[in-house]
Design a protein around this motif. Structure first.
Motif, PDB file in Angstrom:
ATOM      1  N   THR A   1       0.860  -1.192   0.000  1.00  0.00           N
ATOM      2  CA  THR A   1       0.000   0.000   0.000  1.00  0.00           C
ATOM      3  C   THR A   1       0.894   1.240   0.000  1.00  0.00           C
ATOM      4  OG1 THR A   1      -0.143  -0.078   2.425  1.00  0.00           O
ATOM      5  CG2 THR A   1      -1.925  -1.116   1.175  1.00  0.00           C
TER       6      THR A   1
ATOM      7  N   LEU B   1      -0.581   1.049   6.351  1.00  0.00           N
ATOM      8  CA  LEU B   1       0.040   1.896   5.328  1.00  0.00           C
ATOM      9  C   LEU B   1       1.519   1.530   5.278  1.00  0.00           C
ATOM     10  CD1 LEU B   1       0.182   4.255   3.336  1.00  0.00           C
ATOM     11  CD2 LEU B   1       0.357   5.815   5.294  1.00  0.00           C
TER      12      LEU B   1
ATOM     13  N   TRP C   1      -7.810   0.773   4.635  1.00  0.00           N
ATOM     14  CA  TRP C   1      -6.465   0.209   4.743  1.00  0.00           C
ATOM     15  C   TRP C   1      -6.133  -0.035   6.209  1.00  0.00           C
ATOM     16  CZ3 TRP C   1      -2.807   3.460   1.082  1.00  0.00           C
ATOM     17  CH2 TRP C   1      -2.937   2.973  -0.228  1.00  0.00           C
TER      18      TRP C   1
ATOM     19  N   HIS D   1      -1.812   4.474  10.844  1.00  0.00           N
ATOM     20  CA  HIS D   1      -1.915   3.270  10.006  1.00  0.00           C
ATOM     21  C   HIS D   1      -0.550   2.629   9.738  1.00  0.00           C
ATOM     22  CE1 HIS D   1      -6.202   3.925   8.774  1.00  0.00           C
ATOM     23  NE2 HIS D   1      -5.893   5.149   9.158  1.00  0.00           N
TER      24      HIS D   1
END
Length: 279
Positions: A113, A183, A180, A207
């Protein structure tokens, strides 16, 4: 005259960086040494470089006028609300060496990601997406005219792993991060105000995990950005930082027991570190 003063200040900051910077011969951490070899010192040309730079050449000649909506610190060079694509490409797009560094860094860290704040015309986005073709790349751009051009460029180069969010960061960032859990990679390049940079950093940090990589652009662009960078380095979750002048890189590796902050430069810039001049 204003541009001249900006360039002089940047020159002084670069000289200060150069004075402090170490090379691979000063690095004792195996992880950082690997980073320097694979990311900083690697001079190979990868498949995507030529097509992205060919696109840049076309943009630098494009006299199409854009309506600019800037929600960040604004341009120090041209504060006008109307700018040519050529001007945006010249002043706002990452230079080739930074784009290629991003490609190598993504290739090195292998994220699934990737989030970018500040798409501009999409040059940096294309480098990020090309370095990790299997990753989900989400990029945020506040100016509708520029965002539309970037979308066209993604289509022309057939990068199907990019999703663009158009609008103010404070509105689009929560949407981009919503589904998500983690990250893996952040490139923060869209708002050069200290408070805003810190705010987006903290939001993205929610994240992040121990193997996330955060890249902060233009950390020496202004005194305000230098202060923001120093504050990020000091965050309790940051275990390692690397200052490459144009960008700063943050790592959160739990196995890094001793916090380290490096200022690094390619060995070719300081050949005396090899001892060939008797130093």
């Amino acid at each position: 005259m204003k541009l001249f003063h900006i360039q002089i200040r940047l020159l002084f900051r670069w000289l200060r960086y150069f004075w402090r910077a170490k090379t691979i011969y000063d690095v004792h951490s195996p992880f950082v040494a690997d980073f320097v070899n694979v990311v900083l010192e690697d001079d190979r040309t990868f498949y995507a470089f030529s097509e992205i730079e060919f696109l840049r050449e076309k943009l630098l000649k494009n006299k199409t006028e854009l309506i600019i909506e800037d929600h960040g610190a604004g341009s120090k060079v041209n504060p006008s609300t109307k700018r040519l694509i050529a001007d945006v490409a010249h002043h706002s797009a990452v230079p080739p060496e930074v784009g290629q560094l991003l490609f190598r860094l993504v290739h090195f860290s292998k994220p699934k990601t990737i989030l970018e704040l500040g798409t501009s015309l999409g040059i940096s986005t294309l480098y990020l997406a090309s370095g990790a073709l299997n990753a989900q790349v989400r990029t945020l751009e506040g100016c509708p005219d520029i965002a539309d051009k970037a979308l066209h460029h993604f289509s022309v180069l057939n990068r199907t792993n990019i999703q663009l969010y158009k609008g103010k960061f404070e509105e689009t960032l929560p949407k981009a991060l919503a589904d998500w859990r983690q990250l893996d990679f952040l490139f923060l390049d869209g708002d050069h105000r200290q408070g805003a940079s810190w705010h987006y950093f903290e939001k993205c940090l929610e994240h992040a995990h121990e193997y996330s990589v955060f890249v902060i652009a233009d950390i020496h662009w202004s005194a305000e950005m230098e202060q923001a960078w120093t504050r990020m380095q000091a965050h309790s979750r940051v275990k390692l930082s690397i200052d490459l002048f144009y960008v700063g890189i943050l790592f959160f590796r739990i196995e890094q027991h001793q916090i380290e902050h490096y200022t690094l430069i390619k060995k070719s810039w300081k050949p005396w570190r090899l001892g060939i001049f008797g130093a």
